[in-house]
Write an enzyme that holds these catalytic residues in place. Sequence first.
Site, mmCIF file in Angstrom:
data_model
loop_
_atom_site.group_PDB
_atom_site.id
_atom_site.type_symbol
_atom_site.label_atom_id
_atom_site.label_comp_id
_atom_site.label_asym_id
_atom_site.label_seq_id
_atom_site.Cartn_x
_atom_site.Cartn_y
_atom_site.Cartn_z
ATOM 1 C CG ASP A 61 2.002 -10.708 -17.982
ATOM 2 O OD1 ASP A 61 2.661 -9.688 -18.238
ATOM 3 O OD2 ASP A 61 1.291 -10.813 -16.970
ATOM 4 C CG ASN A 77 -7.545 -12.422 -9.748
ATOM 5 O OD1 ASN A 77 -6.393 -11.989 -9.684
ATOM 6 N ND2 ASN A 77 -8.046 -12.991 -10.820
ATOM 7 C CG HIS A 96 -3.598 -11.834 -11.645
ATOM 8 N ND1 HIS A 96 -4.638 -11.466 -12.478
ATOM 9 C CD2 HIS A 96 -2.793 -10.742 -11.613
ATOM 10 C CE1 HIS A 96 -4.453 -10.238 -12.915
ATOM 11 N NE2 HIS A 96 -3.352 -9.770 -12.407
ATOM 12 C CD GLU A 116 -6.449 -14.326 -14.098
ATOM 13 O OE1 GLU A 116 -6.237 -13.915 -12.947
ATOM 14 O OE2 GLU A 116 -6.984 -13.625 -14.980
HETATM 15 C C1 F6R Z 1 1.318 -7.670 -15.608
HETATM 16 C C2 F6R Z 1 1.251 -8.460 -14.393
HETATM 17 C C3 F6R Z 1 0.041 -8.413 -13.539
HETATM 18 C C4 F6R Z 1 -0.077 -7.072 -12.824
HETATM 19 C C5 F6R Z 1 -1.354 -7.015 -11.987
HETATM 20 C C6 F6R Z 1 -1.522 -5.676 -11.305
HETATM 21 O O1 F6R Z 1 2.551 -7.877 -16.266
HETATM 22 O O2 F6R Z 1 2.179 -9.149 -14.095
HETATM 23 O O3 F6R Z 1 0.083 -9.455 -12.603
HETATM 24 O O4 F6R Z 1 1.045 -6.905 -11.986
HETATM 25 O O5 F6R Z 1 -2.465 -7.255 -12.799
HETATM 26 O O6 F6R Z 1 -1.731 -4.688 -12.259
HETATM 27 P P1 F6R Z 1 -1.766 -3.145 -11.848
HETATM 28 O O7 F6R Z 1 -0.361 -2.796 -11.455
HETATM 29 O O8 F6R Z 1 -2.207 -2.431 -13.082
HETATM 30 O O9 F6R Z 1 -2.713 -3.027 -10.704
#
Ligand code: F6R
Length: 240
Positions: free
Chosen positions: A67, A136, A138, A143
Site C-alpha cells: 500500500d 481494527n 485491517h 479496512e
Molecule cells: C502497512 C500495512 C498495515 C500494517 C498495520 C500494522 O503496509 O500493511 O496493514 O501492517 O497497520 O501496522 P504496525 O506494524 O505499525 O502496527
Amino acid sequence: MRIRILDTPEQIAKEAADIFAAEVKKKPDCVFGFATGATPVLLYTELADRCKSGDISFKDVTTFNLDEYCDLPVSDKNSYYTFMHENFFNKIDIKEENVHLPDGNAKDVEAHCKAYDEAIKNAGGLDIQLLGVGTNGHIGFNEPAKEFSKGTFKVELTESTIKSNSIYFDENQMPRSALTMGIDTIMSAEKIVFIATGENKADAVRKMLQGKVTPLVPASILQKHKDAVIFIDKAAASML
Ligand code: F6R
C-alpha cells in the site's frame, strides 16, 4: 494456517527471516510482497544483515508493496516509498527497477490499480506476501467493510487507522485515503507470512484466529489461505 507463538518480536524476526531466506536461496528471482509499519522493521533489519554478510542476495528479487498513501509526495518522510528505502531497500542489493509500490499520486487511479495487479501477475505472482495487522483487523489498508475487496483499489481510511498512524504526522497532515492491494491480490500469494506483536494487537489477533471469517475483520480471511504462517508474540497472543 500454521500458528507460531514465540516469546519475543526478535525471535519472530529471525524465524520469519528464515522463511524469506529459504525462498530466495531456492528461487533467486522470486517475488516478495512487503508491508510497512512498526512490526516488520526487525525482520527487515535481520534480512539486511543476512544480505550484508553474503548469506542471501536480493539482486534478482522483485518486490511489490501492499500500500501507499494518496496525495503524499514519495519524497515525504512518511511515504511508504521512503519507509521501505530507509528501512530496507537502501540496505540490500535489490535493483531499484525491481521495486514496486502503488503510486498514491496516480492521475488515473483505476488504470493504475489495474496495472499494479497486472504487473504482479506478469512478474509470476507473489511467492511470499508479508502482512501485519491493524488494531481494527485491517491487512494492507483493507479496512473493515461489508465485502472483501478484490484487486488493488483506493480506500478511505477509517478513524481508527487515522488515529493509529497519525502519530507519525504533524497535526492533521495524515492522508485520509490510500491505495492498497485488495484481499484477492493478497490471497493470491503462494505463501503468507503474517506478524503481530504487542498487547494492542491481542484483540485483533483473537478475532482473526478465533472468530468467523468476515470482512468486518479483514485479517480473518487468512483462515482460508492454503499456506499462511502466523507469527505472534506472547503479548499479541494474550487473549487467545
Ligand atoms: C502497512 C500495512 C498495515 C500494517 C498495520 C500494522 O503496509 O500493511 O496493514 O501492517 O497497520 O501496522 P504496525 O506494524 O505499525 O502496527
